[in-house]
Design a protein around this motif. Sequence first.
Motif, mmCIF file in Angstrom:
data_model
loop_
_atom_site.group_PDB
_atom_site.id
_atom_site.type_symbol
_atom_site.label_atom_id
_atom_site.label_comp_id
_atom_site.label_asym_id
_atom_site.label_seq_id
_atom_site.Cartn_x
_atom_site.Cartn_y
_atom_site.Cartn_z
ATOM 1 N N THR A 95 0.846 -1.194 0.000
ATOM 2 C CA THR A 95 0.000 0.000 0.000
ATOM 3 C C THR A 95 0.880 1.241 0.000
ATOM 4 O OG1 THR A 95 -1.738 -1.147 1.220
ATOM 5 C CG2 THR A 95 -1.798 1.266 1.260
ATOM 6 N N LEU B 14 1.959 4.670 0.970
ATOM 7 C CA LEU B 14 1.724 5.548 2.119
ATOM 8 C C LEU B 14 2.097 6.996 1.837
ATOM 9 C CD1 LEU B 14 3.140 3.365 5.044
ATOM 10 C CD2 LEU B 14 0.782 3.484 4.187
ATOM 11 N N GLU B 15 3.120 7.182 1.005
ATOM 12 C CA GLU B 15 3.601 8.528 0.670
ATOM 13 C C GLU B 15 3.929 8.595 -0.815
ATOM 14 O OE1 GLU B 15 6.942 9.839 3.048
ATOM 15 O OE2 GLU B 15 6.181 8.759 4.792
ATOM 16 N N ASP C 124 4.106 0.255 1.980
ATOM 17 C CA ASP C 124 4.048 -0.671 3.118
ATOM 18 C C ASP C 124 3.804 -2.089 2.599
ATOM 19 O OD1 ASP C 124 3.590 -2.101 5.449
ATOM 20 O OD2 ASP C 124 1.869 -0.903 6.076
ATOM 21 N N LEU D 67 -2.192 7.741 -2.752
ATOM 22 C CA LEU D 67 -2.213 7.408 -1.331
ATOM 23 C C LEU D 67 -3.275 6.352 -1.034
ATOM 24 C CD1 LEU D 67 -1.736 10.938 0.250
ATOM 25 C CD2 LEU D 67 -0.007 9.224 -0.335
#
Length: 117
Positions: A23, A25-26, A43, A67
């Motif tokens: 996933t 995240l940033e 992640d 995101l």
Amino acid sequence: MENTKERLLAWSTFEQVDIRIGTILEATDFPAARKPAYQLVIDFGPDIGLLKSSAQITKRYSKEGLLGKQIAAVVNFPPKQIGNFMSECLVLGSVGAENDIVLLTSDLKAENGLRIA
């Protein structure tokens, strides 16, 4: 069109490629890159953790739209220096005629770190 037999890959070779779900995240701009790109933090769950990647996906994706998106990435390549950034995984996508990349994503939520088989 090239001969299919020339492109064949041994199954044992494919098994060495570790592709996982992660996933994002940033997502930040990467002005030092030669071609437009984002720097991503992804992640991959507790066993692999957070990995960084540089991705040339600015034609189709905004930073905000990335995101929380679950993507597929190769997590067992050695780190690669890209400008002043160390990329730790390779985000996967299909590449269009004008280098417009469409990310490989999960249509249903999956656990971060699950292996693609």
